[in-house]
Design a protein around this motif. Structure first.
Motif, mmCIF file in Angstrom:
data_model
loop_
_atom_site.group_PDB
_atom_site.id
_atom_site.type_symbol
_atom_site.label_atom_id
_atom_site.label_comp_id
_atom_site.label_asym_id
_atom_site.label_seq_id
_atom_site.Cartn_x
_atom_site.Cartn_y
_atom_site.Cartn_z
ATOM 1 N N SER A 93 -7.806 3.329 10.361
ATOM 2 C CA SER A 93 -6.967 4.506 10.106
ATOM 3 C C SER A 93 -6.589 5.193 11.416
ATOM 4 N N LEU A 94 -7.491 5.226 12.363
ATOM 5 C CA LEU A 94 -7.217 5.842 13.655
ATOM 6 C C LEU A 94 -6.248 4.986 14.469
ATOM 7 N N LYS A 95 -6.450 3.678 14.464
ATOM 8 C CA LYS A 95 -5.530 2.786 15.185
ATOM 9 C C LYS A 95 -4.122 2.906 14.637
ATOM 10 N N GLN A 96 -4.005 2.942 13.335
ATOM 11 C CA GLN A 96 -2.697 3.075 12.706
ATOM 12 C C GLN A 96 -2.012 4.365 13.173
ATOM 13 N N ALA A 97 -2.733 5.462 13.136
ATOM 14 C CA ALA A 97 -2.164 6.753 13.526
ATOM 15 C C ALA A 97 -1.787 6.767 15.012
ATOM 16 N N VAL A 98 -2.677 6.260 15.856
ATOM 17 C CA VAL A 98 -2.392 6.230 17.292
ATOM 18 C C VAL A 98 -1.116 5.433 17.557
ATOM 19 N N ASP A 99 -0.939 4.327 16.853
ATOM 20 C CA ASP A 99 0.238 3.481 17.057
ATOM 21 C C ASP A 99 1.537 4.129 16.578
ATOM 22 N N TYR A 100 1.466 5.060 15.660
ATOM 23 C CA TYR A 100 2.687 5.721 15.188
ATOM 24 C C TYR A 100 3.307 6.599 16.259
ATOM 25 N N ALA A 101 2.496 7.173 17.116
ATOM 26 C CA ALA A 101 3.023 7.951 18.238
ATOM 27 C C ALA A 101 3.065 7.017 19.446
ATOM 28 N N TYR A 102 3.902 7.315 20.398
ATOM 29 C CA TYR A 102 3.945 6.497 21.606
ATOM 30 C C TYR A 102 4.177 7.396 22.811
ATOM 31 N N ASP A 103 5.400 7.801 23.018
ATOM 32 C CA ASP A 103 5.706 8.694 24.140
ATOM 33 C C ASP A 103 4.940 10.008 24.047
ATOM 34 N N GLU A 104 4.587 10.413 22.854
ATOM 35 C CA GLU A 104 3.914 11.696 22.636
ATOM 36 C C GLU A 104 2.533 11.762 23.294
ATOM 37 N N TRP A 105 1.894 10.630 23.553
ATOM 38 C CA TRP A 105 0.570 10.584 24.186
ATOM 39 C C TRP A 105 0.643 10.634 25.709
ATOM 40 N N ARG A 106 1.771 10.290 26.271
ATOM 41 C CA ARG A 106 1.893 10.055 27.713
ATOM 42 C C ARG A 106 1.536 11.265 28.558
ATOM 43 N N ALA A 107 0.789 10.978 29.615
ATOM 44 C CA ALA A 107 0.425 11.977 30.635
ATOM 45 C C ALA A 107 -0.287 13.182 30.032
ATOM 46 N N LYS A 108 -1.160 12.911 29.055
ATOM 47 C CA LYS A 108 -1.992 13.945 28.442
ATOM 48 C C LYS A 108 -3.438 13.448 28.410
ATOM 49 N N ALA A 174 -3.497 20.415 34.792
ATOM 50 C CA ALA A 174 -2.865 19.634 35.860
ATOM 51 C C ALA A 174 -1.717 18.788 35.303
ATOM 52 N N LEU A 175 -1.944 18.138 34.193
ATOM 53 C CA LEU A 175 -0.912 17.268 33.629
ATOM 54 C C LEU A 175 0.212 18.070 32.979
ATOM 55 N N ARG A 176 -0.098 19.208 32.373
ATOM 56 C CA ARG A 176 0.953 20.055 31.802
ATOM 57 C C ARG A 176 1.880 20.545 32.920
ATOM 58 N N ASP A 177 1.289 20.994 34.025
ATOM 59 C CA ASP A 177 2.099 21.447 35.159
ATOM 60 C C ASP A 177 2.934 20.292 35.729
ATOM 61 N N ALA A 178 2.334 19.122 35.841
ATOM 62 C CA ALA A 178 3.060 17.967 36.374
ATOM 63 C C ALA A 178 4.210 17.562 35.451
ATOM 64 N N ARG A 179 3.991 17.561 34.136
ATOM 65 C CA ARG A 179 5.074 17.215 33.202
ATOM 66 C C ARG A 179 6.205 18.235 33.267
ATOM 67 N N ALA A 180 5.860 19.504 33.484
ATOM 68 C CA ALA A 180 6.877 20.554 33.582
ATOM 69 C C ALA A 180 7.679 20.405 34.883
ATOM 70 N N ALA A 181 7.020 19.968 35.960
ATOM 71 C CA ALA A 181 7.696 19.828 37.249
ATOM 72 C C ALA A 181 8.625 18.622 37.284
ATOM 73 N N ARG A 182 8.213 17.547 36.615
ATOM 74 C CA ARG A 182 9.051 16.346 36.582
ATOM 75 C C ARG A 182 8.619 15.478 35.413
ATOM 76 N N PRO A 183 9.571 14.861 34.745
ATOM 77 C CA PRO A 183 9.230 14.020 33.588
ATOM 78 C C PRO A 183 8.363 12.839 33.994
ATOM 79 N N TYR A 184 7.461 12.463 33.125
ATOM 80 C CA TYR A 184 6.627 11.287 33.382
ATOM 81 C C TYR A 184 7.426 10.046 33.021
ATOM 82 N N LEU A 185 7.465 9.093 33.932
ATOM 83 C CA LEU A 185 8.150 7.835 33.682
ATOM 84 C C LEU A 185 7.169 6.705 33.847
ATOM 85 N N SER A 186 7.275 5.720 32.966
ATOM 86 C CA SER A 186 6.373 4.564 33.094
ATOM 87 C C SER A 186 7.134 3.320 33.428
#
Length: 186
Positions: A93-108, A174-186
């Motif tokens: 159930s957790l794997k399923q839920a984690v897989d439904y989001a993608y970009d939403e997890w980044r740099a957090k 730290a990551l909230r400030d970094a995301r606000a300063a510039r978008p995270y790109l992978s």
């Protein structure tokens, strides 16, 4: 400590990962949030997977349940995943839920409260670290592990909550400030 009071509180989603009948995840999540509640730098919301209507099969388009869950993940600045250990890993159930989001997890940042018999759920956490690394999230070193047979909710576990939340707050800011300063790109 002074900066912590001036900054807007971090939005932390506490994700209850088990949906099994007879689960203790809800109790573990409540135990954790009661200990975490005094923090004025963190704002907690409980995201219990049992409350979401996820489809049995991965759909072509996002369902209402998937959209609601991913919106909660997107709103959060950080996460605490409450997970049991089932067969030396985390629940489907957790794997399923984690897989439904993608970009939403980044740099957090992601912290873990795990539970199980003997191993305190640490095998589940090790598997989750790999998953979250692939999603470009930062998994924290410190966590809370509970042995359901022996020391459930003992003072030693209470003491482990603080250092984990200190790390979560540091990485979250730290990551909230970094995301606000510039978008995270992978």
């Amino acid at each position: 400590m002074q900066d912590r009071k001036r900054a807007e509180p971090l939005r932390v989603a506490v994700i209850i990962g088990s949906t099994r009948e007879g689960r203790v995840g809800e109790s573990v999540g409540r135990w954790f949030t009661e200990r975490a509640a005094p923090r004025d730098d963190l704002e907690f919301s409980v995201v219990d997977l049992i409350d979401y209507d996820f489809p049995a099969h991965y759909p072509d388009r996002a369902t209402t349940g998937i959209r609601e869950f991913t919106a909660e993940v997107a709103r959060a600045d950080a996460f605490v995943v409450v997970t049991p250990e089932y067969n030396r890993s985390f629940p489907a159930s957790l794997k399923q839920a984690v897989d439904y989001a993608y970009d939403e997890w980044r740099a957090k940042p992601v912290a873990f409260v795990s539970y199980g018999h003997g191993s305190r759920g640490l095998y589940a956490v090790e598997h989750l670290r790999s998953v979250f690394t692939e999603l470009h999230a930062v998994s924290l070193r410190n966590g809370v592990g509970l042995n359901l047979l022996e020391d459930l909710f003992e003072p030693d576990q209470d003491r482990s909550v603080g250092p984990m939340l200190d790390q979560l707050a540091w990485w979250g800011l730290a990551l909230r400030d970094a995301r606000a300063a510039r978008p995270y790109l992978s």
